[in-house]
Design a protein around this motif. Structure first.
Motif, PDB file in Angstrom:
ATOM      1  N   MET A 132      18.209   7.317 -11.353  1.00  0.00           N
ATOM      2  CA  MET A 132      17.053   6.438 -11.487  1.00  0.00           C
ATOM      3  C   MET A 132      17.315   5.060 -10.899  1.00  0.00           C
ATOM      4  SD  MET A 132      15.431   7.433 -15.221  1.00  0.00           S
ATOM      5  CE  MET A 132      16.948   7.200 -16.140  1.00  0.00           C
ATOM      6  N   ASN A 133      18.520   4.536 -11.099  1.00  0.00           N
ATOM      7  CA  ASN A 133      18.863   3.250 -10.486  1.00  0.00           C
ATOM      8  C   ASN A 133      18.895   3.354  -8.967  1.00  0.00           C
ATOM      9  OD1 ASN A 133      19.590   1.032 -12.519  1.00  0.00           O
ATOM     10  ND2 ASN A 133      20.669   2.796 -13.374  1.00  0.00           N
ATOM     11  N   GLY A 143      11.859   1.053 -20.295  1.00  0.00           N
ATOM     12  CA  GLY A 143      11.503   2.289 -19.647  1.00  0.00           C
ATOM     13  C   GLY A 143      12.477   3.409 -19.971  1.00  0.00           C
ATOM     14  N   LEU A 144      12.414   4.480 -19.154  1.00  0.00           N
ATOM     15  CA  LEU A 144      13.265   5.642 -19.383  1.00  0.00           C
ATOM     16  C   LEU A 144      14.735   5.297 -19.189  1.00  0.00           C
ATOM     17  CD1 LEU A 144      13.389   8.640 -20.016  1.00  0.00           C
ATOM     18  CD2 LEU A 144      13.015   9.108 -17.581  1.00  0.00           C
ATOM     19  N   THR A 145      15.039   4.456 -18.199  1.00  0.00           N
ATOM     20  CA  THR A 145      16.428   4.057 -17.983  1.00  0.00           C
ATOM     21  C   THR A 145      16.980   3.338 -19.202  1.00  0.00           C
ATOM     22  OG1 THR A 145      16.011   3.821 -15.608  1.00  0.00           O
ATOM     23  CG2 THR A 145      17.968   2.763 -16.481  1.00  0.00           C
ATOM     24  N   GLY A 146      16.240   2.340 -19.688  1.00  0.00           N
ATOM     25  CA  GLY A 146      16.710   1.595 -20.846  1.00  0.00           C
ATOM     26  C   GLY A 146      16.859   2.476 -22.076  1.00  0.00           C
ATOM     27  N   LEU A 147      15.937   3.415 -22.266  1.00  0.00           N
ATOM     28  CA  LEU A 147      16.006   4.298 -23.426  1.00  0.00           C
ATOM     29  C   LEU A 147      17.261   5.169 -23.376  1.00  0.00           C
ATOM     30  CD1 LEU A 147      14.602   5.355 -25.979  1.00  0.00           C
ATOM     31  CD2 LEU A 147      13.393   6.988 -24.522  1.00  0.00           C
ATOM     32  N   LEU A 148      17.560   5.735 -22.201  1.00  0.00           N
ATOM     33  CA  LEU A 148      18.732   6.593 -22.079  1.00  0.00           C
ATOM     34  C   LEU A 148      20.026   5.792 -22.210  1.00  0.00           C
ATOM     35  CD1 LEU A 148      17.647   9.046 -19.236  1.00  0.00           C
ATOM     36  CD2 LEU A 148      17.746   9.459 -21.702  1.00  0.00           C
ATOM     37  N   VAL A 149      20.025   4.558 -21.700  1.00  0.00           N
ATOM     38  CA  VAL A 149      21.220   3.722 -21.832  1.00  0.00           C
ATOM     39  C   VAL A 149      21.463   3.377 -23.299  1.00  0.00           C
ATOM     40  CG1 VAL A 149      22.184   1.456 -21.290  1.00  0.00           C
ATOM     41  CG2 VAL A 149      21.144   2.816 -19.491  1.00  0.00           C
ATOM     42  N   LEU A 169       0.820  -1.207   0.000  1.00  0.00           N
ATOM     43  CA  LEU A 169       0.000   0.000   0.000  1.00  0.00           C
ATOM     44  C   LEU A 169       0.858   1.263   0.000  1.00  0.00           C
ATOM     45  CD1 LEU A 169      -2.770   1.333   0.183  1.00  0.00           C
ATOM     46  CD2 LEU A 169      -2.641   1.119   2.668  1.00  0.00           C
ATOM     47  N   LEU A 170       1.771   1.368   0.957  1.00  0.00           N
ATOM     48  CA  LEU A 170       2.556   2.598   1.073  1.00  0.00           C
ATOM     49  C   LEU A 170       3.508   2.785  -0.099  1.00  0.00           C
ATOM     50  CD1 LEU A 170       3.397   2.560   4.896  1.00  0.00           C
ATOM     51  CD2 LEU A 170       1.444   3.579   3.714  1.00  0.00           C
ATOM     52  N   ALA A 171       3.943   1.687  -0.706  1.00  0.00           N
ATOM     53  CA  ALA A 171       4.937   1.788  -1.783  1.00  0.00           C
ATOM     54  C   ALA A 171       4.317   2.013  -3.154  1.00  0.00           C
ATOM     55  CB  ALA A 171       5.797   0.522  -1.811  1.00  0.00           C
ATOM     56  N   ILE A 172       2.987   2.068  -3.254  1.00  0.00           N
ATOM     57  CA  ILE A 172       2.347   2.209  -4.567  1.00  0.00           C
ATOM     58  C   ILE A 172       2.833   3.444  -5.322  1.00  0.00           C
ATOM     59  CG2 ILE A 172       0.146   2.711  -5.686  1.00  0.00           C
ATOM     60  CD1 ILE A 172      -1.176   0.703  -3.843  1.00  0.00           C
ATOM     61  N   PRO A 173       2.918   4.632  -4.709  1.00  0.00           N
ATOM     62  CA  PRO A 173       3.425   5.781  -5.487  1.00  0.00           C
ATOM     63  C   PRO A 173       4.816   5.549  -6.050  1.00  0.00           C
ATOM     64  CG  PRO A 173       2.382   6.522  -3.452  1.00  0.00           C
ATOM     65  CD  PRO A 173       2.496   5.025  -3.351  1.00  0.00           C
ATOM     66  N   HIS A 174       5.678   4.890  -5.262  1.00  0.00           N
ATOM     67  CA  HIS A 174       7.028   4.611  -5.758  1.00  0.00           C
ATOM     68  C   HIS A 174       7.008   3.563  -6.866  1.00  0.00           C
ATOM     69  CE1 HIS A 174       9.728   6.992  -3.285  1.00  0.00           C
ATOM     70  NE2 HIS A 174       8.940   6.756  -2.249  1.00  0.00           N
ATOM     71  N   TYR A 175       6.101   2.607  -6.771  1.00  0.00           N
ATOM     72  CA  TYR A 175       6.009   1.599  -7.831  1.00  0.00           C
ATOM     73  C   TYR A 175       5.694   2.263  -9.175  1.00  0.00           C
ATOM     74  CZ  TYR A 175       5.907  -2.075  -4.250  1.00  0.00           C
ATOM     75  OH  TYR A 175       6.219  -2.915  -3.225  1.00  0.00           O
ATOM     76  N   LEU A 176       4.842   3.260  -9.163  1.00  0.00           N
ATOM     77  CA  LEU A 176       4.504   3.957 -10.399  1.00  0.00           C
ATOM     78  C   LEU A 176       5.728   4.653 -10.989  1.00  0.00           C
ATOM     79  CD1 LEU A 176       1.056   5.484  -9.365  1.00  0.00           C
ATOM     80  CD2 LEU A 176       1.481   3.384 -10.664  1.00  0.00           C
ATOM     81  N   VAL A 214       8.943   3.852 -10.375  1.00  0.00           N
ATOM     82  CA  VAL A 214       9.907   2.832 -10.791  1.00  0.00           C
ATOM     83  C   VAL A 214       9.468   2.172 -12.096  1.00  0.00           C
ATOM     84  CG1 VAL A 214      10.874   0.583 -10.151  1.00  0.00           C
ATOM     85  CG2 VAL A 214      10.786   2.424  -8.472  1.00  0.00           C
ATOM     86  N   ALA A 215       8.159   1.986 -12.265  1.00  0.00           N
ATOM     87  CA  ALA A 215       7.670   1.424 -13.527  1.00  0.00           C
ATOM     88  C   ALA A 215       8.015   2.335 -14.695  1.00  0.00           C
ATOM     89  CB  ALA A 215       6.163   1.208 -13.446  1.00  0.00           C
ATOM     90  N   LEU A 216       7.936   3.638 -14.500  1.00  0.00           N
ATOM     91  CA  LEU A 216       8.321   4.575 -15.548  1.00  0.00           C
ATOM     92  C   LEU A 216       9.806   4.458 -15.857  1.00  0.00           C
ATOM     93  CD1 LEU A 216       7.724   7.044 -17.385  1.00  0.00           C
ATOM     94  CD2 LEU A 216       8.216   8.488 -15.398  1.00  0.00           C
ATOM     95  N   PHE A 217      10.617   4.254 -14.811  1.00  0.00           N
ATOM     96  CA  PHE A 217      12.058   4.152 -15.006  1.00  0.00           C
ATOM     97  C   PHE A 217      12.460   2.845 -15.700  1.00  0.00           C
ATOM     98  CE2 PHE A 217      12.998   6.958 -11.061  1.00  0.00           C
ATOM     99  CZ  PHE A 217      12.668   8.070 -11.806  1.00  0.00           C
ATOM    100  N   THR A 218      11.811   1.734 -15.345  1.00  0.00           N
ATOM    101  CA  THR A 218      12.342   0.417 -15.694  1.00  0.00           C
ATOM    102  C   THR A 218      11.552  -0.347 -16.737  1.00  0.00           C
ATOM    103  OG1 THR A 218      11.113  -0.639 -13.881  1.00  0.00           O
ATOM    104  CG2 THR A 218      13.333   0.178 -13.398  1.00  0.00           C
ATOM    105  N   SER A 219      10.299   0.010 -17.004  1.00  0.00           N
ATOM    106  CA  SER A 219       9.526  -0.771 -17.954  1.00  0.00           C
ATOM    107  C   SER A 219       8.485   0.123 -18.607  1.00  0.00           C
ATOM    108  CB  SER A 219       8.826  -1.952 -17.267  1.00  0.00           C
ATOM    109  OG  SER A 219       7.924  -1.499 -16.283  1.00  0.00           O
ATOM    110  N   ALA A 220       8.229  -0.168 -19.866  1.00  0.00           N
ATOM    111  CA  ALA A 220       7.210   0.561 -20.609  1.00  0.00           C
ATOM    112  C   ALA A 220       6.881  -0.244 -21.853  1.00  0.00           C
ATOM    113  CB  ALA A 220       7.696   1.967 -20.981  1.00  0.00           C
ATOM    114  N   ALA A 221       5.761   0.075 -22.461  1.00  0.00           N
ATOM    115  CA  ALA A 221       5.349  -0.627 -23.674  1.00  0.00           C
ATOM    116  C   ALA A 221       4.445   0.275 -24.492  1.00  0.00           C
ATOM    117  CB  ALA A 221       4.623  -1.929 -23.335  1.00  0.00           C
TER     118      ALA A 221
END
Length: 499
Positions: free
Chosen positions: A192-193, A162-168, A124-131, A133-140
């Motif tokens: 981001m990491n 995600g954004l990390t992979g794109l910048l790398v 519950l408390l980590a949901i904002p961070h999950y959003l 981190v999802a932007l940083f690490t995964s996208a489709a």
């Protein structure tokens, strides 16, 4: 700016090879295989730590050291690979710290953790961070297709890191063309990491300190804030002297046994976690069999839900039911006879099962629908997905054909019972007079005589695997324990006075 108890560092190890990043996925494959096993153990040990924190308020120190080692190892491989491409130095195969490696991760051991917070912080408390981190690490990239069967639906057409992979990837192309890693992109990628690893440690219960919503870019952690106490992260300071003049001796801090996860200790823990994971699978299978057994009707059959099938043509077929192999007899004994119940919506209905070749010859050139998907929801459902085969009117009624292995026709609900046997079979639903516009409710059922044996066997296997896995995990913890050094001998008292 306060220091967070999870410290992530990464030094850009220049100069970097222009093209080595093209094959790092292959070079890092051994690490990926080992980490796959270690993360299974990480998940199992985190569940154990959850209950330990819930009942005692403490994260077991050996489990903490192991899980911190898995995160540390993962960060080194990610830094070498496509989460940063920050070094060409091959990561070491160790759970322990490697201070000379360009990527390091330190997590302060928490002396006490909240017993109530452990119930909500990881989801519950980590949901904002999950959003984030999802932007940083995964996208489709998601497209909506209207040409799919039924009413269409979303299709994941392209996935990326995600954004990390794109910048790398951008940095890798610049490195290939110019021979230099853009420093500004590297600092941003490290931030981001760092955010991702802080959230990972918080979500896996390794700290109660909520991760800051702050992108700390750059190689090192931000300066300032409280520093770890002397004697190790998360441990009490070495000594607790009382004010002068009290006459009381200093209170020594509690001595904690250190843990070094050698290859043997880690192997025992991983094997134990794998067995515990298999025990969970066996328990789930037993629970599923128990649910199936409880759904058995008074006639001894376990039935599916009702599926509504419709077609404007002359027949509906379920094809490519192929039964072969050495275990056909076992399956037949375990499942029992297959029962197909069909109720026509508009008049007399026919249902039959026969060898595929015979049905194909009968329906050759006849307009019919091949059903490729049945959902069998609890109530009537229009979920069948047919493939239309154009053609003409059937030459004869289906009931007049001699090749049916099992068949039934008439008004109301018709029941077909078929003993499973080897071969390639086709199930056919038609109007009894071979007219067009077939509409019927279909239900499948079987005795499933094996449920009782499966329930007993699955739960027995779960118990054995759980005990064996728990024993191996405890063995790994014992092997990882380093004996405490002996306490130094007390100094002889100093006697004052004249000689």
């Amino acid at each position: 700016m306060s220091a967070y108890p999870v410290r992530v560092r990464g030094h850009l190890d220049e100069p970097l090879s222009r093209g080595l990043w093209l094959v790092k996925w292959l070079l890092a494959l051994p690490h990926y295989l080992v980490l796959g096993l270690l993360w299974i153990a990480f998940a199992v040990l985190t569940v154990i730590a959850f209950f330990a924190i819930l009942f005692t308020g403490r994260y077991p120190r050996p489990i903490f050291e192991f899980n911190a080692g898995v995160l540390r190892w993962t960060w080194r491989v990610a830094f070498y690979g496509y989460a940063a491409l920050g070094t060409d130095r091959y990561p070491p195969f160790t759970l322990g710290p490697a201070p000379d490696y360009p990527a390091t991760l330190e997590i302060d051991y928490p002396v006490r953790l909240s017993r109530g917070l452990v119930l909500v912080k990881w989801w519950l408390l980590a949901i904002p961070h999950y959003l984030v981190v999802a932007l940083f690490t995964s996208a489709a990239v998601v497209l909506w297709r209207d040409d799919l069967p039924s009413s269409g639906g979303p299709v994941h057409s392209l996935g990326f890191g995600g954004l990390t992979g794109l910048l790398v990837v951008v940095s890798a192309v610049v490195l290939l063309l110019r021979g230099r890693y853009p420093r500004s992109i590297f600092d941003f990628v490290l931030g981001m990491n760092r955010w991702t690893l802080r959230v990972a440690a918080y979500a896996t219960l390794m700290t109660d300190v909520y991760p800051p919503f702050r992108l700390d870019t750059g190689e090192d952690e931000p300066a300032g804030g409280p520093q770890p106490p002397p004697g190790g992260a998360g441990l009490p300071p070495a000594g607790n002297p009382l004010p002068a003049g009290t006459g009381a001796a200093p209170v020594a801090p509690p001595r904690e046994r250190s843990h070094v996860w050698s290859a043997g200790a880690a192997t025992a823990a991983v094997l134990g976690s794998l067995l515990a994971f298999c025990a969970l699978g066996a328990a789930i299978a037993g629970t599923g069999a128990l649910v199936l057994g409880s759904a058995r009707g008074p006639d001894g059959f376990v039935d599916t839900g009702i599926e509504r099938v419709n077609t404007s043509t002359y027949a509906l077929t379920v094809e490519d039911v192929e039964i072969e192999g050495q275990g056909v007899g076992f399956v037949s004994d375990a499942v029992g006879p297959l029962r197909v119940q069909v109720a026509g919506a508009d008049g007399p209905v026919f249902v039959g099962i026969a060898p595929h070749g015979e049905v194909a010859a009968y329906l050759d050139g006849v307009a019919h629908d091949r059903v490729t998907h049945l959902t069998f929801s609890p109530g009537p459902d229009d979920g069948a997905r047919p493939v239309r085969v154009p053609g003409r009117v059937p030459a004869t009624r289906p009931g007049a054909q001699p090749f049916w292995t099992a068949q039934a026709e008439g008004m109301g609900r018709q029941t077909l019972t078929w003993d499973i046997r080897p071969g390639e079979w086709t199930l056919v639903v038609m109007n009894a007079d071979a007219s067009a516009r077939v509409s019927a409710d279909v239900r499948l059922g079987a005795p499933l005589a094996w449920t009782g044996t499966l329930i007993a066997g699955a739960f027995a296997a779960a118990a054995v695997l759980f005990l064996a896995g728990g024993g191996l995990i405890m063995l790994g913890v014992r092997l990882a324990a380093v004996p405490l050094p002996p306490l130094p001998a007390p100094a002889p008292p100093v006697v004052s006075g004249s000689v």
